[in-house]
Each structure stands twice: as C-alpha cells, then as structure tokens.
Write a protein that holds these residues in place. Structure first.
Motif, PDB file in Angstrom:
ATOM      1  N   MET A  35       0.819  -1.194   0.000  1.00  0.00           N
ATOM      2  CA  MET A  35       0.000   0.000   0.000  1.00  0.00           C
ATOM      3  C   MET A  35       0.861   1.255   0.000  1.00  0.00           C
ATOM      4  SD  MET A  35      -2.899   1.479   0.145  1.00  0.00           S
ATOM      5  CE  MET A  35      -3.628   2.986   0.674  1.00  0.00           C
ATOM      6  N   ALA A  36       1.887   1.270   0.836  1.00  0.00           N
ATOM      7  CA  ALA A  36       2.731   2.458   0.937  1.00  0.00           C
ATOM      8  C   ALA A  36       3.415   2.755  -0.391  1.00  0.00           C
ATOM      9  CB  ALA A  36       3.758   2.288   2.042  1.00  0.00           C
ATOM     10  N   ARG A  37       3.847   1.720  -1.087  1.00  0.00           N
ATOM     11  CA  ARG A  37       4.506   1.927  -2.383  1.00  0.00           C
ATOM     12  C   ARG A  37       3.537   2.568  -3.374  1.00  0.00           C
ATOM     13  NH1 ARG A  37       9.614   2.702  -3.846  1.00  0.00           N
ATOM     14  NH2 ARG A  37       9.634   2.697  -6.089  1.00  0.00           N
ATOM     15  N   ALA A  38       2.293   2.206  -3.282  1.00  0.00           N
ATOM     16  CA  ALA A  38       1.287   2.801  -4.159  1.00  0.00           C
ATOM     17  C   ALA A  38       1.192   4.304  -3.901  1.00  0.00           C
ATOM     18  CB  ALA A  38      -0.063   2.128  -3.950  1.00  0.00           C
ATOM     19  N   MET A  39       1.286   4.699  -2.648  1.00  0.00           N
ATOM     20  CA  MET A  39       1.237   6.132  -2.306  1.00  0.00           C
ATOM     21  C   MET A  39       2.450   6.853  -2.881  1.00  0.00           C
ATOM     22  SD  MET A  39      -0.397   8.614  -1.078  1.00  0.00           S
ATOM     23  CE  MET A  39      -1.727   7.844  -0.185  1.00  0.00           C
ATOM     24  N   PHE A  40       3.604   6.214  -2.828  1.00  0.00           N
ATOM     25  CA  PHE A  40       4.815   6.822  -3.384  1.00  0.00           C
ATOM     26  C   PHE A  40       4.678   7.007  -4.896  1.00  0.00           C
ATOM     27  CE2 PHE A  40       9.069   6.360  -5.263  1.00  0.00           C
ATOM     28  CZ  PHE A  40       9.657   7.503  -4.730  1.00  0.00           C
ATOM     29  N   ASP A  41       4.202   5.985  -5.573  1.00  0.00           N
ATOM     30  CA  ASP A  41       4.011   6.072  -7.023  1.00  0.00           C
ATOM     31  C   ASP A  41       2.964   7.125  -7.381  1.00  0.00           C
ATOM     32  OD1 ASP A  41       5.927   4.121  -7.441  1.00  0.00           O
ATOM     33  OD2 ASP A  41       4.451   2.494  -7.506  1.00  0.00           O
ATOM     34  N   TYR A  42       1.900   7.181  -6.604  1.00  0.00           N
ATOM     35  CA  TYR A  42       0.869   8.190  -6.816  1.00  0.00           C
ATOM     36  C   TYR A  42       1.449   9.597  -6.638  1.00  0.00           C
ATOM     37  CZ  TYR A  42      -3.281  11.026  -5.931  1.00  0.00           C
ATOM     38  OH  TYR A  42      -4.233  12.013  -5.974  1.00  0.00           O
ATOM     39  N   THR A  43       2.254   9.773  -5.618  1.00  0.00           N
ATOM     40  CA  THR A  43       2.887  11.072  -5.360  1.00  0.00           C
ATOM     41  C   THR A  43       3.751  11.499  -6.537  1.00  0.00           C
ATOM     42  OG1 THR A  43       2.856  10.698  -2.978  1.00  0.00           O
ATOM     43  CG2 THR A  43       4.439  12.314  -3.804  1.00  0.00           C
ATOM     44  N   LYS A  44       4.542  10.580  -7.071  1.00  0.00           N
ATOM     45  CA  LYS A  44       5.384  10.914  -8.227  1.00  0.00           C
ATOM     46  C   LYS A  44       4.531  11.303  -9.426  1.00  0.00           C
ATOM     47  CE  LYS A  44       8.378   7.800  -9.233  1.00  0.00           C
ATOM     48  NZ  LYS A  44       9.383   6.777  -9.428  1.00  0.00           N
ATOM     49  N   THR A  45       3.427  10.607  -9.629  1.00  0.00           N
ATOM     50  CA  THR A  45       2.533  10.923 -10.744  1.00  0.00           C
ATOM     51  C   THR A  45       1.980  12.337 -10.612  1.00  0.00           C
ATOM     52  OG1 THR A  45       1.921   8.599 -10.984  1.00  0.00           O
ATOM     53  CG2 THR A  45       0.423  10.224 -11.942  1.00  0.00           C
ATOM     54  N   ILE A  46       1.525  12.664  -9.413  1.00  0.00           N
ATOM     55  CA  ILE A  46       0.984  14.007  -9.170  1.00  0.00           C
ATOM     56  C   ILE A  46       2.062  15.068  -9.372  1.00  0.00           C
ATOM     57  CG2 ILE A  46       0.021  15.552  -7.408  1.00  0.00           C
ATOM     58  CD1 ILE A  46      -1.949  13.470  -8.563  1.00  0.00           C
ATOM     59  N   LEU A  47       3.254  14.815  -8.848  1.00  0.00           N
ATOM     60  CA  LEU A  47       4.339  15.790  -8.983  1.00  0.00           C
ATOM     61  C   LEU A  47       4.716  16.008 -10.444  1.00  0.00           C
ATOM     62  CD1 LEU A  47       6.569  14.871  -5.929  1.00  0.00           C
ATOM     63  CD2 LEU A  47       5.174  16.921  -6.232  1.00  0.00           C
ATOM     64  N   LYS A  48       4.698  14.961 -11.242  1.00  0.00           N
ATOM     65  CA  LYS A  48       4.975  15.121 -12.679  1.00  0.00           C
ATOM     66  C   LYS A  48       3.923  16.017 -13.322  1.00  0.00           C
ATOM     67  CE  LYS A  48       7.097  10.616 -13.313  1.00  0.00           C
ATOM     68  NZ  LYS A  48       6.905   9.274 -13.883  1.00  0.00           N
ATOM     69  N   LYS A  49       2.656  15.811 -12.942  1.00  0.00           N
ATOM     70  CA  LYS A  49       1.565  16.572 -13.550  1.00  0.00           C
ATOM     71  C   LYS A  49       1.575  18.050 -13.165  1.00  0.00           C
ATOM     72  CE  LYS A  49      -1.595  12.766 -14.235  1.00  0.00           C
ATOM     73  NZ  LYS A  49      -2.939  12.219 -13.996  1.00  0.00           N
ATOM     74  N   VAL A  50       2.053  18.380 -11.971  1.00  0.00           N
ATOM     75  CA  VAL A  50       2.032  19.783 -11.534  1.00  0.00           C
ATOM     76  C   VAL A  50       3.402  20.452 -11.663  1.00  0.00           C
ATOM     77  CG1 VAL A  50       0.084  19.438  -9.985  1.00  0.00           C
ATOM     78  CG2 VAL A  50       2.407  19.260  -9.092  1.00  0.00           C
ATOM     79  N   SER A  51       4.351  19.791 -12.273  1.00  0.00           N
ATOM     80  CA  SER A  51       5.703  20.341 -12.364  1.00  0.00           C
ATOM     81  C   SER A  51       5.790  21.597 -13.233  1.00  0.00           C
ATOM     82  CB  SER A  51       6.684  19.285 -12.860  1.00  0.00           C
ATOM     83  OG  SER A  51       6.376  18.905 -14.181  1.00  0.00           O
ATOM     84  N   PHE A  52       4.717  21.949 -13.909  1.00  0.00           N
ATOM     85  CA  PHE A  52       4.705  23.176 -14.704  1.00  0.00           C
ATOM     86  C   PHE A  52       4.600  24.419 -13.832  1.00  0.00           C
ATOM     87  CE2 PHE A  52       0.287  22.111 -14.069  1.00  0.00           C
ATOM     88  CZ  PHE A  52      -0.321  23.338 -13.862  1.00  0.00           C
ATOM     89  N   ASP A  53       4.184  24.250 -12.556  1.00  0.00           N
ATOM     90  CA  ASP A  53       3.957  25.380 -11.661  1.00  0.00           C
ATOM     91  C   ASP A  53       4.724  25.153 -10.357  1.00  0.00           C
ATOM     92  OD1 ASP A  53       2.726  26.869  -9.451  1.00  0.00           O
ATOM     93  OD2 ASP A  53       1.177  27.433 -10.901  1.00  0.00           O
ATOM     94  N   VAL A  54       5.634  26.051 -10.056  1.00  0.00           N
ATOM     95  CA  VAL A  54       6.489  25.901  -8.869  1.00  0.00           C
ATOM     96  C   VAL A  54       5.659  25.870  -7.588  1.00  0.00           C
ATOM     97  CG1 VAL A  54       8.348  26.950  -7.536  1.00  0.00           C
ATOM     98  CG2 VAL A  54       8.416  27.029 -10.021  1.00  0.00           C
ATOM     99  N   ASN A  55       4.651  26.720  -7.492  1.00  0.00           N
ATOM    100  CA  ASN A  55       3.840  26.783  -6.269  1.00  0.00           C
ATOM    101  C   ASN A  55       3.047  25.493  -6.049  1.00  0.00           C
ATOM    102  OD1 ASN A  55       4.666  29.379  -5.517  1.00  0.00           O
ATOM    103  ND2 ASN A  55       3.182  30.294  -6.908  1.00  0.00           N
ATOM    104  N   LEU A  56       2.416  24.995  -7.092  1.00  0.00           N
ATOM    105  CA  LEU A  56       1.684  23.737  -6.972  1.00  0.00           C
ATOM    106  C   LEU A  56       2.627  22.584  -6.633  1.00  0.00           C
ATOM    107  CD1 LEU A  56      -0.865  23.776  -9.930  1.00  0.00           C
ATOM    108  CD2 LEU A  56      -1.377  23.702  -7.502  1.00  0.00           C
TER     109      LEU A  56
END
Length: 65
Positions: free
Chosen positions: A1-22
C-alpha cells in the motif's frame, strides 16, 4: 500500500511540475504522507527532475529537514 502512495505522489508531482507553487504544495503533502525511506527516495527523484526543470529548486528547502 505504501509503495502505491509513493508512485501516486510521483505521478501528481509530474503533472504539476509546470507550476512551482503547486509543485511545492504537493511536496509538502507528500512529506506528511510518505514513510521516511520513501521521502529519501523522493528527494533523489526530485533532484534528478531538477536537471531538466531547475525552476523547481525552491521545493528543496522542505526536503532538507
């Protein structure tokens, strides 16, 4: 389960990497959700991401605690 959270976090960070604040807000959320060894792994992943997107560097202040 924890690994899924890590992978999810990376996915979100990739998607918002266009905006420094986000990106920074999501990094802060990740620090509250992830396990200590996952935070270390996230730090390494973000450092590799910074090679292509140096504008995201301000988030490192939260990772160097």
């Amino acid at each position: 389960m924890a690994r899924a959270m890590f992978d999810y976090t990376k996915t979100i960070l990739k998607k918002v990497s266009f905006d420094v604040n986000l990106f920074t807000k999501e990094v802060i959320k990740a620090l509250n959700r992830l396990l200590p060894h996952e935070i270390d792994e996230l730090r390494l992943w973000i450092e590799s991401l910074l090679k292509n997107q140096p504008e995201l560097r301000p988030c490192l202040i939260y990772l160097n605690r």
